[in-house]
Write a protein that holds these residues in place. Sequence first.
Motif, PDB file in Angstrom:
ATOM      1  N   GLU A 127      23.085  10.520   7.462  1.00  0.00           N
ATOM      2  CA  GLU A 127      23.049   9.370   6.554  1.00  0.00           C
ATOM      3  C   GLU A 127      23.433   8.089   7.285  1.00  0.00           C
ATOM      4  OE1 GLU A 127      21.708   9.177   3.543  1.00  0.00           O
ATOM      5  OE2 GLU A 127      21.157  11.241   3.973  1.00  0.00           O
ATOM      6  N   ARG A 128      24.460   8.148   8.127  1.00  0.00           N
ATOM      7  CA  ARG A 128      24.867   6.977   8.905  1.00  0.00           C
ATOM      8  C   ARG A 128      23.753   6.551   9.849  1.00  0.00           C
ATOM      9  NH1 ARG A 128      26.905   7.165  13.490  1.00  0.00           N
ATOM     10  NH2 ARG A 128      27.619   5.333  14.505  1.00  0.00           N
ATOM     11  N   TRP A 129      23.097   7.532  10.458  1.00  0.00           N
ATOM     12  CA  TRP A 129      22.000   7.267  11.386  1.00  0.00           C
ATOM     13  C   TRP A 129      20.857   6.564  10.664  1.00  0.00           C
ATOM     14  CZ3 TRP A 129      17.074   9.774  11.498  1.00  0.00           C
ATOM     15  CH2 TRP A 129      16.333   9.527  12.654  1.00  0.00           C
ATOM     16  N   ARG A 130      20.522   7.044   9.467  1.00  0.00           N
ATOM     17  CA  ARG A 130      19.434   6.430   8.693  1.00  0.00           C
ATOM     18  C   ARG A 130      19.734   4.982   8.352  1.00  0.00           C
ATOM     19  NH1 ARG A 130      18.134  11.350   4.709  1.00  0.00           N
ATOM     20  NH2 ARG A 130      16.210  11.999   5.693  1.00  0.00           N
ATOM     21  N   THR A 131      20.968   4.701   7.942  1.00  0.00           N
ATOM     22  CA  THR A 131      21.287   3.360   7.462  1.00  0.00           C
ATOM     23  C   THR A 131      21.773   2.430   8.569  1.00  0.00           C
ATOM     24  OG1 THR A 131      23.499   4.121   6.847  1.00  0.00           O
ATOM     25  CG2 THR A 131      21.822   4.131   5.134  1.00  0.00           C
ATOM     26  N   ASP A 132      22.727   2.878   9.362  1.00  0.00           N
ATOM     27  CA  ASP A 132      23.325   1.983  10.360  1.00  0.00           C
ATOM     28  C   ASP A 132      22.482   1.820  11.616  1.00  0.00           C
ATOM     29  OD1 ASP A 132      25.360   1.893   8.553  1.00  0.00           O
ATOM     30  OD2 ASP A 132      26.773   3.058   9.750  1.00  0.00           O
ATOM     31  N   LEU A 133      21.968   2.919  12.148  1.00  0.00           N
ATOM     32  CA  LEU A 133      21.254   2.837  13.410  1.00  0.00           C
ATOM     33  C   LEU A 133      19.809   2.391  13.248  1.00  0.00           C
ATOM     34  CD1 LEU A 133      22.615   6.006  15.228  1.00  0.00           C
ATOM     35  CD2 LEU A 133      23.357   3.656  15.455  1.00  0.00           C
ATOM     36  N   LEU A 134      19.132   2.890  12.222  1.00  0.00           N
ATOM     37  CA  LEU A 134      17.737   2.499  12.017  1.00  0.00           C
ATOM     38  C   LEU A 134      17.607   1.408  10.968  1.00  0.00           C
ATOM     39  CD1 LEU A 134      15.918   5.937  12.147  1.00  0.00           C
ATOM     40  CD2 LEU A 134      16.091   4.215  13.923  1.00  0.00           C
ATOM     41  N   GLY A 135      18.300   1.583   9.851  1.00  0.00           N
ATOM     42  CA  GLY A 135      18.290   0.584   8.794  1.00  0.00           C
ATOM     43  C   GLY A 135      16.899   0.167   8.367  1.00  0.00           C
ATOM     44  N   LEU A 136      16.759  -1.070   8.000  1.00  0.00           N
ATOM     45  CA  LEU A 136      15.470  -1.596   7.560  1.00  0.00           C
ATOM     46  C   LEU A 136      14.492  -1.729   8.711  1.00  0.00           C
ATOM     47  CD1 LEU A 136      16.682  -4.317   5.047  1.00  0.00           C
ATOM     48  CD2 LEU A 136      15.778  -2.049   4.536  1.00  0.00           C
ATOM     49  N   ASP A 137      15.001  -1.698   9.917  1.00  0.00           N
ATOM     50  CA  ASP A 137      14.147  -1.811  11.098  1.00  0.00           C
ATOM     51  C   ASP A 137      13.057  -0.745  11.089  1.00  0.00           C
ATOM     52  OD1 ASP A 137      13.420  -2.976  13.527  1.00  0.00           O
ATOM     53  OD2 ASP A 137      14.587  -1.520  14.675  1.00  0.00           O
ATOM     54  N   TYR A 138      13.372   0.443  10.576  1.00  0.00           N
ATOM     55  CA  TYR A 138      12.391   1.527  10.555  1.00  0.00           C
ATOM     56  C   TYR A 138      11.210   1.190   9.650  1.00  0.00           C
ATOM     57  CZ  TYR A 138      10.093   5.921   9.574  1.00  0.00           C
ATOM     58  OH  TYR A 138       9.143   6.885   9.408  1.00  0.00           O
ATOM     59  N   GLU A 139      11.498   0.718   8.438  1.00  0.00           N
ATOM     60  CA  GLU A 139      10.419   0.389   7.504  1.00  0.00           C
ATOM     61  C   GLU A 139       9.548  -0.737   8.043  1.00  0.00           C
ATOM     62  OE1 GLU A 139       9.475   2.147   4.953  1.00  0.00           O
ATOM     63  OE2 GLU A 139      11.138   3.514   5.289  1.00  0.00           O
ATOM     64  N   GLU A 140      10.175  -1.738   8.647  1.00  0.00           N
ATOM     65  CA  GLU A 140       9.413  -2.851   9.237  1.00  0.00           C
ATOM     66  C   GLU A 140       8.547  -2.346  10.387  1.00  0.00           C
ATOM     67  OE1 GLU A 140      12.354  -5.723  10.335  1.00  0.00           O
ATOM     68  OE2 GLU A 140      12.956  -6.054   8.259  1.00  0.00           O
ATOM     69  N   ALA A 141       9.116  -1.499  11.220  1.00  0.00           N
ATOM     70  CA  ALA A 141       8.368  -0.961  12.365  1.00  0.00           C
ATOM     71  C   ALA A 141       7.216  -0.088  11.887  1.00  0.00           C
ATOM     72  CB  ALA A 141       9.293  -0.164  13.276  1.00  0.00           C
ATOM     73  N   ARG A 142       7.469   0.711  10.871  1.00  0.00           N
ATOM     74  CA  ARG A 142       6.415   1.571  10.333  1.00  0.00           C
ATOM     75  C   ARG A 142       5.254   0.723   9.815  1.00  0.00           C
ATOM     76  NH1 ARG A 142       7.275   6.003   5.549  1.00  0.00           N
ATOM     77  NH2 ARG A 142       5.231   6.947   5.719  1.00  0.00           N
ATOM     78  N   ALA A 143       5.581  -0.325   9.059  1.00  0.00           N
ATOM     79  CA  ALA A 143       4.540  -1.202   8.507  1.00  0.00           C
ATOM     80  C   ALA A 143       3.765  -1.907   9.621  1.00  0.00           C
ATOM     81  CB  ALA A 143       5.170  -2.224   7.566  1.00  0.00           C
ATOM     82  N   ALA A 144       4.447  -2.190  10.722  1.00  0.00           N
ATOM     83  CA  ALA A 144       3.809  -2.894  11.842  1.00  0.00           C
ATOM     84  C   ALA A 144       3.178  -1.949  12.857  1.00  0.00           C
ATOM     85  CB  ALA A 144       4.839  -3.787  12.536  1.00  0.00           C
ATOM     86  N   GLY A 145       3.213  -0.651  12.599  1.00  0.00           N
ATOM     87  CA  GLY A 145       2.603   0.306  13.522  1.00  0.00           C
ATOM     88  C   GLY A 145       3.479   0.644  14.718  1.00  0.00           C
ATOM     89  N   TYR A 146       4.799   0.542  14.548  1.00  0.00           N
ATOM     90  CA  TYR A 146       5.781   0.872  15.590  1.00  0.00           C
ATOM     91  C   TYR A 146       5.533   0.072  16.867  1.00  0.00           C
ATOM     92  CZ  TYR A 146       6.607   4.747  12.429  1.00  0.00           C
ATOM     93  OH  TYR A 146       6.865   5.507  11.319  1.00  0.00           O
ATOM     94  N   PRO A 147       5.729  -1.240  16.788  1.00  0.00           N
ATOM     95  CA  PRO A 147       5.493  -2.060  17.990  1.00  0.00           C
ATOM     96  C   PRO A 147       6.495  -1.716  19.087  1.00  0.00           C
ATOM     97  CG  PRO A 147       6.602  -3.342  16.293  1.00  0.00           C
ATOM     98  CD  PRO A 147       6.258  -2.015  15.680  1.00  0.00           C
TER      99      PRO A 147
END
Length: 158
Positions: A127-147
Amino acid sequence: MVLMANDGCCVYCGARSEVMDHAIPLARGGLDHFSNLVPACTACNESKNDRLFPSWISTVGFSSGDASEAPRDAMFFRVAHEVNHAASIQAIERIERASAEIADPIRRRWFVSRTWIGYPPSRSFVERWRTDLLGLDYEEARAAGYPPRRFTRLIDLI
């Protein structure tokens, strides 16, 4: 990387993923490799144990309730089979989509550049990894095709 596939949900039931499940269990000759891992909740992972998906899913629908009270006519078995079959097809489609997502080399590079490769040590860490380490960055990266990650040159920081 595996736990975030399938929108962070268990490929079997849709609950929030907590563990990685070997699609083909190690006891059945499956590999301990990301290509054989899917996101799962603890309940499904423990219930599936070392069974292959088809044999496990055929028992899940019939494991609850009192079997002595279940109607025994042919229609009951037909309907039960159809419901189980539809659930199996949907789960297989989720497993295939999650496996393709996990195997995507661009996505893998994105995760490797931001995290480590290996198993999270505990559920609380997941849970900490999902929120603190990746956070919203994951959703943005996914939408952008993992730049790819842009590295700053040391000279630019001075």
